[in-house]
Every structure is written in C-alpha cells, then in structure tokens.
Design a protein around this motif. Structure first.
Motif, PDB file in Angstrom:
ATOM      1  N   GLY A  96      -8.590  21.978  31.354  1.00  0.00           N
ATOM      2  CA  GLY A  96      -9.886  21.310  31.358  1.00  0.00           C
ATOM      3  C   GLY A  96     -10.172  20.648  32.690  1.00  0.00           C
ATOM      4  O   GLY A  96     -11.300  20.695  33.196  1.00  0.00           O
ATOM      5  N   ALA A 140     -15.837  20.891  30.127  1.00  0.00           N
ATOM      6  CA  ALA A 140     -14.619  21.700  30.022  1.00  0.00           C
ATOM      7  C   ALA A 140     -14.709  22.657  28.841  1.00  0.00           C
ATOM      8  O   ALA A 140     -14.354  23.838  28.947  1.00  0.00           O
ATOM      9  CB  ALA A 140     -13.403  20.791  29.879  1.00  0.00           C
ATOM     10  N   ALA A 171      -8.826  21.963  26.725  1.00  0.00           N
ATOM     11  CA  ALA A 171      -9.755  20.941  27.218  1.00  0.00           C
ATOM     12  C   ALA A 171      -9.222  19.538  26.954  1.00  0.00           C
ATOM     13  O   ALA A 171      -9.520  18.604  27.697  1.00  0.00           O
ATOM     14  CB  ALA A 171     -11.128  21.115  26.575  1.00  0.00           C
TER      15      ALA A 171
END
Length: 367
Positions: free
Chosen positions: A133, A175, A248
C-alpha cells in the motif's frame, strides 16, 4: 572592503536561500522536520526558529554539497472512514499519521523534485499502511509531482504542493484503488481463509467492512489473537478484496497468511458484507481470554456453529485448517528460530484458480 574569498563565500551561502525559504514555510505551517541533513541546514532552521532573520541564517551556511535529506510528519484525512464509522477514524485522532522521507539535490528548487534528477520521495504510515500500500501511494505522489512540473516547468513550492496533496488524500482508499477485480467471463465462486497474528484495530476492521461492501463479497472476521478471515464470492472480487486486506493494510508483528482456498457452492454463502464472529457467534468468543488480555476464538466451536446454521462448506473448510488456528490462551506453536508461528515455514497457499472451460472438439460430420 570585503575580500574576494569573503564575497565568494557569501555567494555560495546564498545558493541555499531558495531551499531554506521553502523549508521555513513548511515549519511555519506547524509541521515538524526531523533528521535534517546536512546538519548545517538543520542548524540554520533552528536559528530561524530562535528568531534570527533569513539573511543571518543564510550567512551561517557553507557552500551546498551532496544531498539534502529530511523527514516530515504529516496527517492524511480519513473522510470516507469517518463518515462510515466515526469511532474507527477517531482511533488515530481523526487523521492518519504518516511519514514522508525526502531526499533532494541541494540545487532544489532550481533542480526539480524528480527521480531523473536523483530526487527521492517515500510516503509511509507505519503500523497502518501495508508495504504494498505504501508503494502504491508513493508512486501516486511521485506522479503528482511530475504532473505539477510538467504543467508549470517550475519546481518552486513543490514541497508545499506535496504536503497539500498528502493532507487531502485518504491514503488507504488510494492504496485500495490499485486492487480492482479483473474482468472475467468466468463466475467461479471461491472461499478463502486467511490467518492473522491478531486483528484488534477498529480502523482496519472498518476499512475491511467498507471494501467488502464495495466489492460485494461475503466475509466473516474472527478478531482477537490469533485472528481469521473467511471470505466468499466470485474469483475476481475475492482476489481484489484479499489484496486490499493483506496489502493495503499493515499486519504485524508477523504477516497475514492465506491458509486455505477452494471452489464453493454459490447457493451456500455467508451473509453479504463483513460480519464479525463476536456478534454473529458470540459463544465461540472468550473476551480477554488471551495471556495478554485480547479476545480469542475457539475455532472448534466456531466450526460447529457454522455447521449448525447451515454453513457446511465453511465449517468443513475451517476444520481442515484447524492446525493454523490452534492456540492456548492466544499462544501458538512457534518456530525455535524466533520467526513466529510454525506455519510460516510451510509453502504459501495459492488462491484457487477459477475453472477454465474445456474446449469442445467438434466431431466431423458423417457422410
């Protein structure tokens, strides 16, 4: 009359002024710079903070050499999360603490903040944003810098533009946007099971809930220590959801691990969205039952509860990976080398691939 050497020194020192002015503007925004290199630049900024004027601070500097490095502490918004769950956003004070590592040429802003000119930017949120992320948001930030320079051909003020971008971007959502379902003509339904060392953060749980709704998957989360996520849906949606959850978001001290996946029946599905074991199957949860005061789940009881409500496939799959979730008061079997749970020594499970249609061979027409 000043000597030529003195004049040259003043000229060399003045080369710092554009950068020093911009860094001082950053500080005046109430932001904190740390790890400033070279140290003479850090001292000049301290002089400005103590009340000296810019000319005096510039004169104290020697000729610029090498590179300039520093770290900025910033806070990114969590607008969508806050709207969805105010309490989850409040966990980190209503904004996401993040760190921007900057490395730039001493000739900035005459030299743009671009990788081609040996500049470097790295944006992270330790403990919150996963490694993948962080790479996604860093690439987006560098892309933004390139766009600004392409539009203006002027790097002056770029640091301030970067700060404005970070402070107006929800980084977890950015992300997550990198992990989208891939278009597919197949609609194979799969079920996957993920193991975590623990899941406690309300922020992470609510982002998982948001993404489950966005992607239309069915998920069951057993928070606590160890923790488990069961997710069902079509192959593209499950893959995207797992990428968001496992990449993420940051997981530690040991990583999340896919421990099982299989094709499942479309007719036998978990409830839509993300539901938590503590709410749906409270009999399986021991509040504060671990050695360190976290909740824990009796996964044997959970498997029985799933079977009782007709979730036979999910129950059988959970039983098949019982060893991955075995614990005593939150303590699991660990490797003697200190790398954590023994299961990390096993080969990683690959998410089951969707079935592919078998081409039909057309028989020749009989004459």
């Amino acid at each position: 009359m000043p000597s030529h050497a003195h004049v040259d020194r003043l000229q060399e020192a003045s080369d710092w002024e554009p950068l020093l002015v911009e860094l001082w503007q950053v500080i005046q925004k109430g932001l904190r710079l740390s790890g400033v290199e070279p140290s003479i630049l850090g001292r000049a900024l301290k002089q400005l903070e103590s009340g000296q004027n810019m000319s005096e601070a510039v004169v104290s500097l020697s000729a610029p050499r090498g590179r300039v490095k520093f770290t900025l502490e910033l806070r990114a918004p969590m607008w969508r999360l806050e709207h969805y769950s105010y309490g989850a956003a409040l966990e980190s004070g209503g904004a996401l603490p993040c760190i921007l590592h900057v490395s730039l040429p001493v000739t900035y802003p005459l030299t743009p903040l671009l990788e081609a000119h040996a500049a470097s930017l790295e944006l992270a949120s330790p403990g919150s944003l996963g490694r993948e992320g962080a790479k996604v948001v860093t690439r987006a930030l560098c892309g933004r810098v390139s766009e600004i320079f392409a539009a203006t051909l002027d790097a002056k003020g770029c640091l301030l533009d970067i700060i404005d971008w970070v402070e107006s971007t929800e980084l977890h959502e950015l992300a997550a946007s990198a992990f989208q379902p891939r278009s597919s003509c197949m609609t194979t339904h799969i079920r996957a099971c993920v193991r975590f060392h623990h899941v406690m953060s309300m922020m992470k749980r609510e982002y998982m809930r948001l993404w489950a709704e966005d992607l239309g998957v069915c998920a069951l989360l057993a928070s606590g220590q160890p923790a488990m996520l069961l997710v069902e849906g079509t192959d593209p949606e499950v893959r995207a959801f797992l990428d968001r959850v496992m990449k993420a978001l940051h997981w530690g001290p040991t990583p999340s691990r896919l421990v099982s996946s299989e094709v499942c029946s479309e007719g036998e599905r978990l409830p839509r969205g993300l539901n938590e074991v503590s709410v749906s199957y409270p009999n399986a949860v021991s509040p504060s039952g671990t050695y360190n005061g976290r909740d824990c789940v009796d996964f044997r009881v959970l498997a029985e509860e799933l079977a009782r409500v007709g979730q036979t496939g999910a129950s059988l799959q959970l039983k098949s990976v019982a060893a991955a979730f075995f614990h005593e008061n939150g303590r699991v079997d660990e490797s003697p080398d200190g790398t954590g749970w023994v299961g990390y020594k096993l080969p990683e499970v690959v998410l089951v691939a969707p079935a592919t249609a078998t081409p039909q061979t057309k028989e020749p027409t009989k004459k």
